[in-house]
Design a protein around this motif. Structure first.
Motif, PDB file in Angstrom:
ATOM      1  N   ASP A  35     -26.130 -11.831  -5.502  1.00 51.35           N
ATOM      2  CA  ASP A  35     -25.318 -11.787  -4.658  1.00 51.35           C
ATOM      3  C   ASP A  35     -25.173 -13.389  -4.186  1.00 51.35           C
ATOM      4  O   ASP A  35     -25.813 -14.010  -3.602  1.00 51.35           O
ATOM      5  CB  ASP A  35     -25.619 -11.085  -3.306  1.00 51.35           C
ATOM      6  CG  ASP A  35     -24.753 -11.185  -2.260  1.00 51.35           C
ATOM      7  OD1 ASP A  35     -24.027 -11.930  -2.015  1.00 51.35           O
ATOM      8  OD2 ASP A  35     -24.509 -10.031  -1.386  1.00 51.35           O
ATOM      9  N   ASP A  79     -29.315 -23.392   1.006  1.00 50.05           N
ATOM     10  CA  ASP A  79     -27.981 -23.308   1.529  1.00 50.05           C
ATOM     11  C   ASP A  79     -27.338 -24.694   0.820  1.00 50.05           C
ATOM     12  O   ASP A  79     -26.177 -24.907   1.482  1.00 50.05           O
ATOM     13  CB  ASP A  79     -27.855 -23.342   3.083  1.00 50.05           C
ATOM     14  CG  ASP A  79     -28.538 -24.434   3.540  1.00 50.05           C
ATOM     15  OD1 ASP A  79     -29.438 -25.305   2.939  1.00 50.05           O
ATOM     16  OD2 ASP A  79     -28.631 -24.515   4.623  1.00 50.05           O
ATOM     17  N   GLN A 115     -34.490 -15.660  -2.714  1.00 49.97           N
ATOM     18  CA  GLN A 115     -33.498 -16.254  -1.647  1.00 49.97           C
ATOM     19  C   GLN A 115     -33.396 -17.718  -2.103  1.00 49.97           C
ATOM     20  O   GLN A 115     -34.332 -18.229  -2.076  1.00 49.97           O
ATOM     21  CB  GLN A 115     -34.174 -16.188  -0.436  1.00 49.97           C
ATOM     22  CG  GLN A 115     -33.098 -16.704   0.733  1.00 49.97           C
ATOM     23  CD  GLN A 115     -31.753 -16.080   0.866  1.00 49.97           C
ATOM     24  OE1 GLN A 115     -31.734 -15.106   1.141  1.00 49.97           O
ATOM     25  NE2 GLN A 115     -30.730 -16.676   0.758  1.00 49.97           N
ATOM     26  N   GLN A 125     -22.818 -14.607  -2.315  1.00 47.25           N
ATOM     27  CA  GLN A 125     -22.432 -15.068  -0.801  1.00 47.25           C
ATOM     28  C   GLN A 125     -23.841 -15.317   0.009  1.00 47.25           C
ATOM     29  O   GLN A 125     -23.850 -16.018   0.744  1.00 47.25           O
ATOM     30  CB  GLN A 125     -21.617 -13.957  -0.213  1.00 47.25           C
ATOM     31  CG  GLN A 125     -20.098 -13.955  -0.660  1.00 47.25           C
ATOM     32  CD  GLN A 125     -19.304 -13.055   0.294  1.00 47.25           C
ATOM     33  OE1 GLN A 125     -19.236 -11.736  -0.427  1.00 47.25           O
ATOM     34  NE2 GLN A 125     -19.002 -13.091   1.320  1.00 47.25           N
ATOM     35  N   ALA A 126     -24.636 -14.357  -0.179  1.00 50.49           N
ATOM     36  CA  ALA A 126     -25.852 -14.267   0.510  1.00 50.49           C
ATOM     37  C   ALA A 126     -26.922 -15.180   0.129  1.00 50.49           C
ATOM     38  O   ALA A 126     -28.114 -15.527   0.513  1.00 50.49           O
ATOM     39  CB  ALA A 126     -26.504 -12.764   0.714  1.00 50.49           C
ATOM     40  N   ARG A 127     -26.817 -15.659  -1.382  1.00 57.24           N
ATOM     41  CA  ARG A 127     -27.496 -16.503  -2.025  1.00 57.24           C
ATOM     42  C   ARG A 127     -29.003 -15.599  -2.112  1.00 57.24           C
ATOM     43  O   ARG A 127     -30.031 -16.432  -2.296  1.00 57.24           O
ATOM     44  CB  ARG A 127     -28.099 -17.832  -1.454  1.00 57.24           C
ATOM     45  CG  ARG A 127     -26.608 -18.665  -0.901  1.00 57.24           C
ATOM     46  CD  ARG A 127     -25.823 -19.325  -1.995  1.00 57.24           C
ATOM     47  NE  ARG A 127     -25.013 -20.049  -1.773  1.00 57.24           N
ATOM     48  CZ  ARG A 127     -24.800 -21.382  -1.286  1.00 57.24           C
ATOM     49  NH1 ARG A 127     -26.335 -21.978  -0.979  1.00 57.24           N
ATOM     50  NH2 ARG A 127     -23.748 -21.839  -0.828  1.00 57.24           N
ATOM     51  N   GLN A 128     -28.573 -14.417  -2.537  1.00 62.41           N
ATOM     52  CA  GLN A 128     -29.917 -13.420  -2.858  1.00 62.41           C
ATOM     53  C   GLN A 128     -29.833 -12.869  -4.136  1.00 62.41           C
ATOM     54  O   GLN A 128     -28.814 -12.649  -4.770  1.00 62.41           O
ATOM     55  CB  GLN A 128     -30.164 -12.451  -1.668  1.00 62.41           C
ATOM     56  CG  GLN A 128     -30.214 -12.846  -0.546  1.00 62.41           C
ATOM     57  CD  GLN A 128     -30.011 -11.788   0.897  1.00 62.41           C
ATOM     58  OE1 GLN A 128     -29.676 -10.811   0.534  1.00 62.41           O
ATOM     59  NE2 GLN A 128     -30.634 -12.165   1.985  1.00 62.41           N
ATOM     60  N   ARG A 163     -20.462 -10.570  -6.658  1.00 64.96           N
ATOM     61  CA  ARG A 163     -21.605 -10.115  -7.248  1.00 64.96           C
ATOM     62  C   ARG A 163     -21.565  -9.982  -8.761  1.00 64.96           C
ATOM     63  O   ARG A 163     -20.568  -9.963  -9.253  1.00 64.96           O
ATOM     64  CB  ARG A 163     -21.992  -8.621  -6.758  1.00 64.96           C
ATOM     65  CG  ARG A 163     -22.420  -8.747  -5.038  1.00 64.96           C
ATOM     66  CD  ARG A 163     -22.771  -7.442  -4.472  1.00 64.96           C
ATOM     67  NE  ARG A 163     -23.067  -7.339  -3.128  1.00 64.96           N
ATOM     68  CZ  ARG A 163     -23.565  -6.348  -2.674  1.00 64.96           C
ATOM     69  NH1 ARG A 163     -23.392  -5.093  -3.094  1.00 64.96           N
ATOM     70  NH2 ARG A 163     -23.759  -6.468  -1.082  1.00 64.96           N
ATOM     71  N   ASN A 220     -23.848 -22.729  -8.046  1.00 62.04           N
ATOM     72  CA  ASN A 220     -24.482 -21.855  -6.856  1.00 62.04           C
ATOM     73  C   ASN A 220     -25.964 -21.812  -7.018  1.00 62.04           C
ATOM     74  O   ASN A 220     -26.552 -21.659  -8.132  1.00 62.04           O
ATOM     75  CB  ASN A 220     -24.019 -20.731  -6.915  1.00 62.04           C
ATOM     76  CG  ASN A 220     -24.222 -19.549  -5.646  1.00 62.04           C
ATOM     77  OD1 ASN A 220     -25.347 -19.829  -4.951  1.00 62.04           O
ATOM     78  ND2 ASN A 220     -23.256 -19.133  -4.939  1.00 62.04           N
ATOM     79  N   SER A 252     -37.930  -9.952  -5.001  1.00 63.17           N
ATOM     80  CA  SER A 252     -36.431 -10.584  -4.425  1.00 63.17           C
ATOM     81  C   SER A 252     -36.608 -12.226  -4.425  1.00 63.17           C
ATOM     82  O   SER A 252     -37.823 -12.547  -4.263  1.00 63.17           O
ATOM     83  CB  SER A 252     -36.365  -9.955  -3.158  1.00 63.17           C
ATOM     84  OG  SER A 252     -36.272  -8.566  -2.953  1.00 63.17           O
ATOM     85  N   SER A 277     -12.567  -6.461   2.319  1.00 60.73           N
ATOM     86  CA  SER A 277     -13.833  -7.349   2.451  1.00 60.73           C
ATOM     87  C   SER A 277     -14.214  -8.106   1.334  1.00 60.73           C
ATOM     88  O   SER A 277     -13.605  -7.913   0.137  1.00 60.73           O
ATOM     89  CB  SER A 277     -14.975  -6.309   2.650  1.00 60.73           C
ATOM     90  OG  SER A 277     -15.221  -5.449   1.245  1.00 60.73           O
TER      91      SER A 277
END
Length: 329
Positions: A235, A265, A262, A237-240, A222, A125, A260, A218
């Protein structure tokens, strides 16, 4: 770079994506696919200009490398047949159903001079790859991997279906030998354990708290890592991700700096297959080796055994309480 001839064994929900990537990755040519369903094999093969087979031996005569994407119960027999034929193998997680099977596959790959990689795709990921340099000597790790219920994957329990992703990640941080495993789990919608939690203590002092569920309302993926001088929250899923660092300034109180991140994709599976191709071509150890897959399965087995002990203990306590209640009616 040598152009490798690739095949995919099992082209269901996930296997079709292995075929899709092999058809476009540099360094490989998708020669064919094999599936128990002739109709499914033909559909996927035609989609990518490849050949379809229903007999494994026919496919193995035509390829150098294979992805094994069959149900977990068939991982061992299928992977063993591929290694015995001298093929390099990427087998989806878990590597096998038991630790003994995993060790046999690792030994067989070594004897045959074949590369064996295990499909723990979360290692690829993009956000995990970006955050790995920030993770050093974790003191506490917390993982949550939650999904809604689906029929796919229920031939095994949630430990082998979902939790094993995080068990592999935890081990990849090199926490040292396992000292103690405590766990609990229950079946909800399938005959197997559908939700589980494990607390794993390592000799280094690191503790991992890992939760997996396939009966949640849901989806969550994480990972949180606590270290002496920083906290990393990912995270998937959010790739954050967030990295909170302790900042020391002479003569002042420590402060916290938060940054932070990011990630892109890129598909983890595509990165994983590209890594597999590179490892075969260069003869280097894969990112997730057969030994790594066997270690993750061994830890998963310890979790399953801890759940079994927990269940037996509480069943005995419930039976004793019911007997006591009857005696005092």
């Amino acid at each position: 770079m040598k152009q490798l001839r690739a095949g995919v064994i099992g082209v269901g929900h996930l296997g079709q994506h292995h075929a899709r990537h092999y058809a476009t990755l540099p360094g490989a040519t998708l020669v064919g696919v094999c599936d128990a369903s002739p109709r499914r094999a033909q559909l996927i093969a035609e989609r990518h200009g490849a050949q379809a087979w229903t007999e494994l031996g026919d496919l193995l005569k035509q390829v150098n490398i294979v992805s094994v994407v069959v149900p977990t119960s068939a991982h061992f027999e299928t992977t063993r047949a591929c290694l015995e034929a001298g093929k390099h193998v990427l087998v989806e997680k878990p590597i096998a159903s038991t630790s003994a099977e995993a060790q046999e596959l690792v030994a067989l790959a070594a004897r045959r001079g074949c590369l064996l990689q295990v499909g723990h795709s979360e290692r690829f990921n993009p956000i995990m790859q970006r955050m790995r340099p920030h993770i050093e000597r974790p003191a506490f790790i917390e993982c949550h991997r939650l999904s809604a219920f689906g029929e796919r994957g229920t031939d095994v329990d949630v430990v082998l279906d979902l939790m094993i992703h995080d068990l592999d990640l935890v081990l990849s941080f090199n926490p040292g030998p396992v000292e103690e495993v405590r766990a609990a789990g229950v079946p909800v919608l399938s005959p197997n354990i559908d939700i589980a939690n494990a607390r794993i203590a390592f000799a280094s002092g690191c503790v991992a708290n890992v939760t997996a569920s396939r009966v949640s309302t849901s989806k969550m993926r994480r990972l949180r890592v606590f270290q002496r001088d920083r906290y990393v929250s990912i995270d998937f899923q959010a790739r954050q991700a967030i990295v909170s660092r302790r900042v020391l300034v002479p003569g002042a109180k420590p402060t916290i700096d938060v940054e932070s991140y990011q990630a892109g994709d890129e598909e983890p599976l595509r990165l994983e297959l590209d890594s597999f191709i590179q490892a075969v071509n260069t003869g280097t150890r894969p990112v997730v080796s057969g030994e790594d897959g066997a270690a993750a399965l061994k830890l998963a087995t310890l979790v399953q055994e801890a759940i079994s002990r927990f269940t037996q203990r509480h069943s005995a306590e419930a039976a004793a309480a019911a007997a006591f209640s009857q005696e005092n009616v």
